[in-house]
Design an enzyme around this catalytic site. Sequence first.
Site, PDB file in Angstrom:
ATOM      1  N   HIS A 103       0.838  -1.196   0.000  1.00 55.69           N
ATOM      2  CA  HIS A 103       0.000   0.000   0.000  1.00 55.69           C
ATOM      3  C   HIS A 103       0.874   1.247   0.000  1.00 55.69           C
ATOM      4  O   HIS A 103       2.050   1.213   0.375  1.00 55.69           O
ATOM      5  CB  HIS A 103      -0.920   0.015   1.226  1.00 55.69           C
ATOM      6  CG  HIS A 103      -0.192   0.109   2.537  1.00 55.69           C
ATOM      7  ND1 HIS A 103       0.504  -0.955   3.082  1.00 55.69           N
ATOM      8  CD2 HIS A 103      -0.043   1.144   3.412  1.00 55.69           C
ATOM      9  CE1 HIS A 103       1.041  -0.582   4.229  1.00 55.69           C
ATOM     10  NE2 HIS A 103       0.735   0.686   4.445  1.00 55.69           N
ATOM     11  N   ASP A 105       0.497   5.137   1.785  1.00 52.87           N
ATOM     12  CA  ASP A 105      -0.210   5.606   2.970  1.00 52.87           C
ATOM     13  C   ASP A 105      -1.398   6.503   2.626  1.00 52.87           C
ATOM     14  O   ASP A 105      -1.288   7.443   1.819  1.00 52.87           O
ATOM     15  CB  ASP A 105       0.745   6.378   3.886  1.00 52.87           C
ATOM     16  CG  ASP A 105       1.731   5.464   4.592  1.00 52.87           C
ATOM     17  OD1 ASP A 105       1.389   4.288   4.825  1.00 52.87           O
ATOM     18  OD2 ASP A 105       2.848   5.933   4.904  1.00 52.87           O
ATOM     19  N   HIS A 259       4.719   0.206   0.055  1.00 56.56           N
ATOM     20  CA  HIS A 259       5.561  -0.511   1.006  1.00 56.56           C
ATOM     21  C   HIS A 259       4.787  -1.643   1.656  1.00 56.56           C
ATOM     22  O   HIS A 259       3.554  -1.702   1.604  1.00 56.56           O
ATOM     23  CB  HIS A 259       6.159   0.421   2.061  1.00 56.56           C
ATOM     24  CG  HIS A 259       5.149   1.220   2.832  1.00 56.56           C
ATOM     25  ND1 HIS A 259       4.533   2.349   2.319  1.00 56.56           N
ATOM     26  CD2 HIS A 259       4.634   1.058   4.080  1.00 56.56           C
ATOM     27  CE1 HIS A 259       3.695   2.845   3.209  1.00 56.56           C
ATOM     28  NE2 HIS A 259       3.736   2.071   4.286  1.00 56.56           N
ATOM     29  N   ARG A 275       5.562   7.020  13.110  1.00 61.23           N
ATOM     30  CA  ARG A 275       5.457   7.579  11.757  1.00 61.23           C
ATOM     31  C   ARG A 275       4.896   8.988  11.798  1.00 61.23           C
ATOM     32  O   ARG A 275       3.888   9.243  12.452  1.00 61.23           O
ATOM     33  CB  ARG A 275       4.543   6.706  10.891  1.00 61.23           C
ATOM     34  CG  ARG A 275       4.528   7.110   9.422  1.00 61.23           C
ATOM     35  CD  ARG A 275       3.480   6.316   8.651  1.00 61.23           C
ATOM     36  NE  ARG A 275       2.133   6.850   8.853  1.00 61.23           N
ATOM     37  CZ  ARG A 275       1.013   6.231   8.471  1.00 61.23           C
ATOM     38  NH1 ARG A 275       1.087   5.039   7.911  1.00 61.23           N
ATOM     39  NH2 ARG A 275      -0.168   6.782   8.691  1.00 61.23           N
TER      40      ARG A 275
END
Length: 310
Positions: A103, A105, A259, A275
């Site tokens: 995917h 983000d 990723h 993150r």
Amino acid sequence: MSVDYAADTATAQVVRLGAHIGARIDGVRLGGDLPAETVALIRAALNKHKVIFFRGQDHLTEDGQYEFARLLGSPTTPHPTVTSHGVKSLAIDSQHGRANSWHSDVTFVDRIPKASILRAVSLPSYGGSTTWASTVAAYESLPEPLKRLAEGLRARHTNQYDYAAAREDSPNPNARAYRAEFESTYYETEHPVVRVHPETGERALLLGHFVKQIVGLSSPESQALFRLFQDRVTRLEHTTRWNWSLGDVAIWDNRATQHYAIDDYDGAEHRQLTRITLAGDIPVGVDGASSTVIAGNAEHYSIVEEIKAA
């Protein structure tokens, strides 16, 4: 291959990790006080290599990570719907599920983040690496007829088609609660399947597992085309894999990558990273048409970044 750059009084070295994606930057101590020359180096390396890695950043705290992020752009709130797992950063915690699906983000909103900055906090004793893929290399590898086909397609992305969707019966109450919060407000956005990168002008496939359907196609046709193009993204030649150590930081261009967090460690092992995402623009297709919102308002999550002409 490495390239030396003067970065304030130190020397920064950019070490290329693959032909299509990935580089490690040595000789830089991340924080909010980096000189402009070093910030420019990091930006340039990110545009070229799509994902960049820094070792030995043990000094970095959440506040330091946030201040560093501000040098590269405008941090978003941690997540459009998940608000209970951080104020400045989002805790990527294996106790709340594992992102072992390809995917980019937050593609279910119109203002897709331009970049993410991930810092290792707690790691399993084995496994837990992350792989990134270049969606630019994927597009460029397509035969011309498939490029033209992809450029004419649009896809709808939603937050109910995420990597956790196959875990409805998870025995883990933390994972169930996380997923319920993740889906607490419904978002759906229609994006071009091929977007034009606002800084480099490169074309990239905009897909991943938030895709609900290809617009105008039946479910079987949509799934067949999704798999055709998604398989280009995840070809090993288009990827780079990072084995985490404490003190590592990764930054990736969310407009040019997907990723996958590899779930190859046992349940008793704990993996946590923090993150911070940076505000991005609204994607634009090859035809000049922008993404459109179907459901959900993401104004509370992020501004829309204005791209300044070079």
